[in-house]
Design a protein around this motif. Structure first.
Motif, PDB file in Angstrom:
ATOM      1  N   UNK A   1       0.827  -1.203   0.000  1.00  0.00           N
ATOM      2  CA  UNK A   1       0.000   0.000   0.000  1.00  0.00           C
ATOM      3  C   UNK A   1       0.869   1.264   0.000  1.00  0.00           C
ATOM      4  N   UNK A   2       1.949   1.241   0.806  1.00  0.00           N
ATOM      5  CA  UNK A   2       2.844   2.380   0.835  1.00  0.00           C
ATOM      6  C   UNK A   2       3.483   2.605  -0.534  1.00  0.00           C
ATOM      7  N   UNK A   3       3.923   1.511  -1.183  1.00  0.00           N
ATOM      8  CA  UNK A   3       4.525   1.623  -2.510  1.00  0.00           C
ATOM      9  C   UNK A   3       3.538   2.175  -3.520  1.00  0.00           C
TER      10      UNK A   3
ATOM     11  N   UNK B   1       1.336   6.630  -6.860  1.00  0.00           N
ATOM     12  CA  UNK B   1       0.234   7.545  -7.184  1.00  0.00           C
ATOM     13  C   UNK B   1       0.689   8.996  -7.061  1.00  0.00           C
ATOM     14  N   UNK B   2       1.437   9.308  -5.963  1.00  0.00           N
ATOM     15  CA  UNK B   2       1.940  10.675  -5.802  1.00  0.00           C
ATOM     16  C   UNK B   2       2.876  11.063  -6.942  1.00  0.00           C
ATOM     17  N   UNK B   3       3.755  10.132  -7.356  1.00  0.00           N
ATOM     18  CA  UNK B   3       4.678  10.405  -8.449  1.00  0.00           C
ATOM     19  C   UNK B   3       3.923  10.639  -9.754  1.00  0.00           C
ATOM     20  N   UNK B   4       2.898   9.815 -10.001  1.00  0.00           N
ATOM     21  CA  UNK B   4       2.083   9.985 -11.207  1.00  0.00           C
ATOM     22  C   UNK B   4       1.378  11.332 -11.221  1.00  0.00           C
ATOM     23  N   UNK B   5       0.871  11.718 -10.046  1.00  0.00           N
ATOM     24  CA  UNK B   5       0.191  13.013  -9.961  1.00  0.00           C
ATOM     25  C   UNK B   5       1.154  14.150 -10.281  1.00  0.00           C
TER      26      UNK B   5
END
Length: 230
Positions: A179-181, A186-190
């Protein structure tokens, strides 16, 4: 299907309780047994039979625990199974003590009879007493071996339970790491999407400026050609 499983578990539990009570009653009968040795042997035979039946039902409970889908139900049934195993070991210890007490009482009674009888009868009684002691010693040895086997089985079961709990803990930790990964991804994609949007806006602005410059150049050339004196 779940309801049927619950019914089997309840029936198994009721039978375990029934055999436990019957064993306790037989142990009390052994304590109160005045003799002879044949009566004690009969009681011990019945106790062994009840222990075998109880052991099978505890094994059934263990198997049903392994088949549970819900982790909480499985752990609760394993805890109940371990409790019943400990109770069975306690009953086996009480059985051994009851045998020793009964045997001592029978021996004392036989000694009194030896004092009242003649020499030949005394010799026969001593022989019978020795044979009885040998038999009782064999029964006690068998009981101790059975207790040792049960304790070994209990240790193995405890190790299996600890291993299962450790595996479950590792699974939870691995899921948490996943989940952390995923959150980091997701943050990097955003961030990449925002960066791409900004770059797209910059490209549009540069295209607009280039187009405006081109149009201004064309208008300037047309003005010079069409109106050279202005």
């Amino acid at each position: 299907m779940a309801s049927s499983s619950n019914v089997h578990v309840r029936i198994c539990g009721q039978e375990i309780v029934k055999y436990d009570l019957e064993i306790k009653a037989l142990i009390q009968d052994i304590r109160d047994c005045p003799g002879p040795q044949s009566a004690l042997t009969e009681f011990n035979s019945r106790v062994k039979e009840k222990f075998n039946m109880l052991r099978l039902r505890i094994q059934d409970l263990e198997q049903m625990a392994k088949e549970q889908d819900r982790e909480s139900d499985r752990l609760a049934m394993i805890a109940e199974m371990e409790s019943q195993r400990r109770q069975m070991l306690s009953n086996q210890t009480a059985w051994r003590k009851a045998n020793l007490a009964c045997k001592l009482a029978i021996d004392n009674m036989e000694k009194d009879e030896l004092l009242d009888g003649g020499e030949k009868q005394s010799t026969r009684q001593r022989k019978a007493t020795k044979e009885s002691l040998v038999e009782t010693s064999g029964n006690i040895t068998e009981s101790l071996m059975s207790i040792s086997r049960m304790m070994a089985e209990q240790v193995n079961q405890s190790e299996d339970t600890i291993g299962t709990l450790a595996t479950s803990s590792r699974t939870v930790l691995e899921t948490n790491e996943e989940f952390k990964s995923m959150t980091g991804t997701i943050h990097l994609g955003r961030k990449l999407i925002l960066k791409y949007n900004r770059r797209e806006l910059t490209d549009k602005l540069l295209i607009f400026l280039a187009l405006a410059l081109f149009l201004a150049t064309v208008l300037y050339i047309l003005k010079k050609r069409l109106f050279p004196f202005i």
